[in-house]
Design a protein around this motif. Structure first.
Motif, short mmCIF file in Angstrom:
data_model
loop_
_atom_site.label_atom_id
_atom_site.label_comp_id
_atom_site.label_asym_id
_atom_site.label_seq_id
_atom_site.Cartn_x
_atom_site.Cartn_y
_atom_site.Cartn_z
N LEU A 131 0.84 -1.20 0.00
CA LEU A 131 0.00 0.00 0.00
C LEU A 131 0.88 1.25 0.00
O LEU A 131 1.90 1.30 0.68
N ALA A 132 0.46 2.26 -0.76
CA ALA A 132 1.15 3.55 -0.76
C ALA A 132 0.12 4.65 -0.55
O ALA A 132 -0.96 4.63 -1.16
N VAL A 133 0.44 5.58 0.34
CA VAL A 133 -0.42 6.75 0.59
C VAL A 133 0.20 7.93 -0.16
O VAL A 133 1.34 8.31 0.10
N VAL A 134 -0.57 8.50 -1.08
CA VAL A 134 -0.09 9.58 -1.94
C VAL A 134 -0.89 10.85 -1.63
O VAL A 134 -2.13 10.82 -1.65
N GLN A 135 -0.19 11.94 -1.32
CA GLN A 135 -0.88 13.21 -1.15
C GLN A 135 -0.93 13.91 -2.51
O GLN A 135 0.09 14.05 -3.19
N VAL A 136 -2.14 14.31 -2.91
CA VAL A 136 -2.36 14.91 -4.23
C VAL A 136 -2.24 16.42 -4.10
O VAL A 136 -3.00 17.05 -3.35
N LEU A 137 -1.29 17.02 -4.80
CA LEU A 137 -1.01 18.44 -4.63
C LEU A 137 -2.17 19.31 -5.07
O LEU A 137 -2.40 20.38 -4.52
N GLU A 138 -2.90 18.89 -6.09
CA GLU A 138 -4.05 19.67 -6.58
C GLU A 138 -5.35 19.29 -5.89
O GLU A 138 -6.41 19.83 -6.20
N GLY A 139 -5.31 18.34 -4.94
CA GLY A 139 -6.51 17.89 -4.26
C GLY A 139 -7.20 16.77 -5.03
O GLY A 139 -6.93 16.53 -6.21
N THR A 140 -8.12 16.08 -4.34
CA THR A 140 -8.79 14.92 -4.94
C THR A 140 -10.18 15.24 -5.45
O THR A 140 -10.92 14.34 -5.85
N ALA A 141 -10.58 16.50 -5.46
CA ALA A 141 -11.92 16.87 -5.95
C ALA A 141 -12.08 16.43 -7.40
O ALA A 141 -11.21 16.67 -8.24
N GLY A 142 -13.20 15.77 -7.69
CA GLY A 142 -13.48 15.33 -9.05
C GLY A 142 -12.85 14.00 -9.41
O GLY A 142 -13.04 13.51 -10.53
N MET A 143 -12.10 13.40 -8.48
CA MET A 143 -11.46 12.12 -8.77
C MET A 143 -12.39 10.96 -8.43
O MET A 143 -13.28 11.08 -7.59
N ASP A 144 -12.20 9.85 -9.12
CA ASP A 144 -12.98 8.64 -8.89
C ASP A 144 -12.00 7.49 -8.74
O ASP A 144 -10.95 7.46 -9.38
N ARG A 145 -12.37 6.52 -7.92
CA ARG A 145 -11.48 5.38 -7.71
C ARG A 145 -11.22 4.64 -9.02
O ARG A 145 -10.10 4.24 -9.30
N THR A 146 -12.27 4.45 -9.80
CA THR A 146 -12.11 3.74 -11.06
C THR A 146 -11.66 4.72 -12.14
O THR A 146 -12.07 5.87 -12.16
N GLY A 147 -10.83 4.26 -13.01
CA GLY A 147 -10.37 5.10 -14.10
C GLY A 147 -9.24 6.04 -13.74
O GLY A 147 -8.89 6.91 -14.53
N THR A 148 -8.67 5.89 -12.54
CA THR A 148 -7.55 6.73 -12.12
C THR A 148 -6.27 5.91 -12.11
O THR A 148 -6.22 4.83 -11.50
N GLY A 149 -5.24 6.41 -12.76
CA GLY A 149 -3.96 5.73 -12.79
C GLY A 149 -2.90 6.52 -12.06
O GLY A 149 -2.90 7.75 -12.10
N ILE A 150 -2.01 5.81 -11.37
CA ILE A 150 -0.94 6.44 -10.61
C ILE A 150 0.39 6.00 -11.23
O ILE A 150 0.66 4.80 -11.34
N ALA A 151 1.20 6.96 -11.61
CA ALA A 151 2.51 6.66 -12.20
C ALA A 151 3.59 7.23 -11.29
O ALA A 151 3.60 8.43 -11.01
N PHE A 152 4.48 6.36 -10.84
CA PHE A 152 5.54 6.77 -9.92
C PHE A 152 6.83 7.02 -10.69
O PHE A 152 7.22 6.23 -11.55
N ALA A 153 7.49 8.12 -10.36
CA ALA A 153 8.67 8.54 -11.11
C ALA A 153 9.93 7.81 -10.69
O ALA A 153 10.92 7.84 -11.40
N GLY A 154 9.93 7.21 -9.52
CA GLY A 154 11.12 6.52 -9.06
C GLY A 154 12.10 7.41 -8.33
O GLY A 154 13.13 6.96 -7.84
N THR A 155 11.81 8.72 -8.25
CA THR A 155 12.69 9.68 -7.57
C THR A 155 11.82 10.68 -6.81
O THR A 155 10.64 10.86 -7.13
N PRO A 156 12.39 11.35 -5.81
CA PRO A 156 11.64 12.43 -5.14
C PRO A 156 11.35 13.58 -6.11
O PRO A 156 11.95 13.67 -7.19
N LEU A 157 10.45 14.45 -5.71
CA LEU A 157 10.11 15.62 -6.52
C LEU A 157 11.34 16.52 -6.67
O LEU A 157 12.00 16.84 -5.70
N ARG A 158 11.63 16.89 -7.90
CA ARG A 158 12.73 17.79 -8.21
C ARG A 158 12.20 18.95 -9.03
O ARG A 158 11.23 18.80 -9.80
N ILE A 159 12.80 20.12 -8.86
CA ILE A 159 12.40 21.29 -9.64
C ILE A 159 13.64 21.92 -10.26
O ILE A 159 14.74 21.79 -9.72
N PRO A 160 13.48 22.61 -11.38
CA PRO A 160 14.61 23.36 -11.93
C PRO A 160 14.98 24.51 -11.00
O PRO A 160 14.10 25.13 -10.40
#
Length: 464
Positions: free
Chosen positions: A55-84
């Motif tokens: 199990l993984a708990v993911v915090q959604v930066l834009e919030g979960t409003a409008g999301m549905d359990r079905t039809g939602t895919g989660i793609a993990f980058a393999g690294t922490p968040l990085r910014i330029p």
């Protein structure tokens, strides 16, 4: 933010507040960056808060409003968040996630850096020893801000702490050395956000400012990311490009409320006043990213602003902040009620590193003695005012009356300042001398005789 992915999952077990719980995961790590693709094709972003078996708990930066359990895919980058990172942030206005809010292109940089960051190794720290001048006389003279220091502003709802934060961000300098400001606003109203943008427009136009604004109606999770983005940008400007950077973060109470909300959504056991038990370490992970590094020319100085609920300085947020930081600038409702700006309480305020950044070769030779004498005189004047309330003003001695005069002179001649007035240190110290010289010379025992001779004209015997 990069959308590069290495692992994809569609097993969303639960949506809980701002969190998504994904099942069937493998090889996913804590703090890993994730991209969430909705059934409509909309893409959102998240960070892994916790991993437990599959199990993984993911915090959604834009919030979960409008999301549905079905039809939602989660793609993990393999690294922490990085910014330029780089000077491309200067002159830009972005939201709390680092996305442009000024109709400009995405911020680009020659390199990128992890947003999580790490506190500076104490062994590598260089002791702070040079001032950051804010142009606010009460701060520069009495609670001098030193490069690499973390000095919070403690305020109460309804006081002009945002005005003070914007004024300091607009006016602060480092004596002609390369300087920049990173301003992180959290939980601001739209009116306050517009005020911040207008007040800092000149510094932004000069490409000396990076502005990150999270408004009250933005997702609460974004509020947790905003100060980390600001510090990541500041660290590169300071330790790679050699600038002295001032990071202003307001309001840290709004940040802590967001942390409490996420903690409750995760079902964690609450601690004091329902805040998570790790509030101290979380705040420290932000504040301790400031400082100076041996062998590096730049510095990161942090000025967090927080409001104390009901004016309670023992509230967990100011209480824990006080343990981590090196002093505080306290704004007072009583001073504010006299229509004085900034409403600083000089006796409750303190800069523990002031002696490192004030004095000969840094500010002025007379600065430490004047600040110490003025603080002592104000403490005595407060005692005299309380005595006058008990026995009446006519019963006071001539010297006691002079201390009452000093209290009034301090408020009118020294403390009061315009919200757009950039007061030089020389002018502020000159005003401090004017206030002190309302006292008899015999009451100025903390100032060396040679300094008194230089600032005191010949005169007759003073009343005692």
């Amino acid at each position: 933010m990069s959308d590069t992915v290495s692992v994809e999952y569609t097993g969303v077990r639960e949506l809980r507040g701002p969190l998504v719980i994904v099942e069937g995961v493998s090889g996913v790590g804590w703090d890993e960056f994730a991209t969430i693709v909705l059934d409509s094709g909309e893409r959102r972003h998240g960070l892994v808060l916790e991993v437990n078996r599959d199990l993984a708990v993911v915090q959604v930066l834009e919030g979960t409003a409008g999301m549905d359990r079905t039809g939602t895919g989660i793609a993990f980058a393999g690294t922490p968040l990085r910014i330029p990172v780089g000077s491309g942030w200067l002159g830009r206005v972005c939201n709390g996630r680092g996305e442009p809010a000024d109709d400009g292109p995405p911020v680009l940089g020659g390199t990128d850096a992890p947003v999580g960051g790490v506190p500076i190794n104490p062994v590598r720290r260089e002791p702070p020893n040079e001032p950051v001048l804010t142009g606010v006389g009460a701060v520069d003279v009495l609670t001098t801000l030193v490069r690499g220091q973390k000095l919070p502003v403690f305020s109460v709802a309804g006081l002009p702490h945002l005005e003070l934060a914007v004024q300091i961000a607009a006016q602060a300098t480092c004596g002609g050395e390369p300087f920049a400001v990173v301003f992180a606003g959290m939980g601001l109203t739209h009116a306050d956000a517009a005020f911040v943008r207008d007040g800092l427009a000149a510094r932004s136009a000069a490409r000396e400012l990076a502005l990150l604004v999270n408004t009250a109606d933005d997702p609460v999770i974004e509020r947790l990311l905003t100060p980390r983005l600001a510090l990541t940008v500041a660290e590169h400007l300071a330790f790679t490009q050699g600038r002295h950077v001032l990071v202003v973060m307001t309001d840290m109470t709004a940040y802590s409320e967001a942390l409490r909300e996420v903690s409750a959504a995760r079902g964690e056991i609450p601690a004091r006043r329902a805040y998570p038990g790790y509030l101290y370490s979380d705040l420290a992970s932000l504040y301790e990213r400031c400082g100076r590094i041996k062998g590096r020319p730049g510095s990161v100085t942090v000025l967090p602003v927080l409001t104390m609920p009901a004016g309670d300085i023992t509230h967990p947020v100011p209480d824990l902040t006080g343990y981590i930081t090196e002093g505080q600038v306290v704004l007072s409702p009583d001073v504010h009620s006299t229509r004085t700006y900034p409403p600083v309480d000089p006796l409750a305020s303190l800069s523990r590193l002031m002696r490192k950044g004030a004095g000969p070769g840094r500010t002025r030779a007379d600065h430490p003695a004047v600040a110490a004498q003025l603080t002592a005189a104000l403490a005595r004047s407060r005692q005299v005012r309380e005595l006058a309330d008990l026995i009446g003003r006519p019963a006071l001695s001539p010297t006691d009356l002079r201390f009452l005069d000093l209290d009034d002179a301090f408020r009118h001649r020294f403390l009061t300042q315009g919200t757009d007035e950039n007061r030089s240190l020389d002018e502020a110290l000159g005003r401090a001398w004017e206030v002190l010289l309302t006292l008899p010379r015999s009451q100025l025992g903390m100032i060396p005789a040679d300094l008194l001779d230089a600032h005191t004209p010949p005169r007759g015997e003073e009343p005692t």
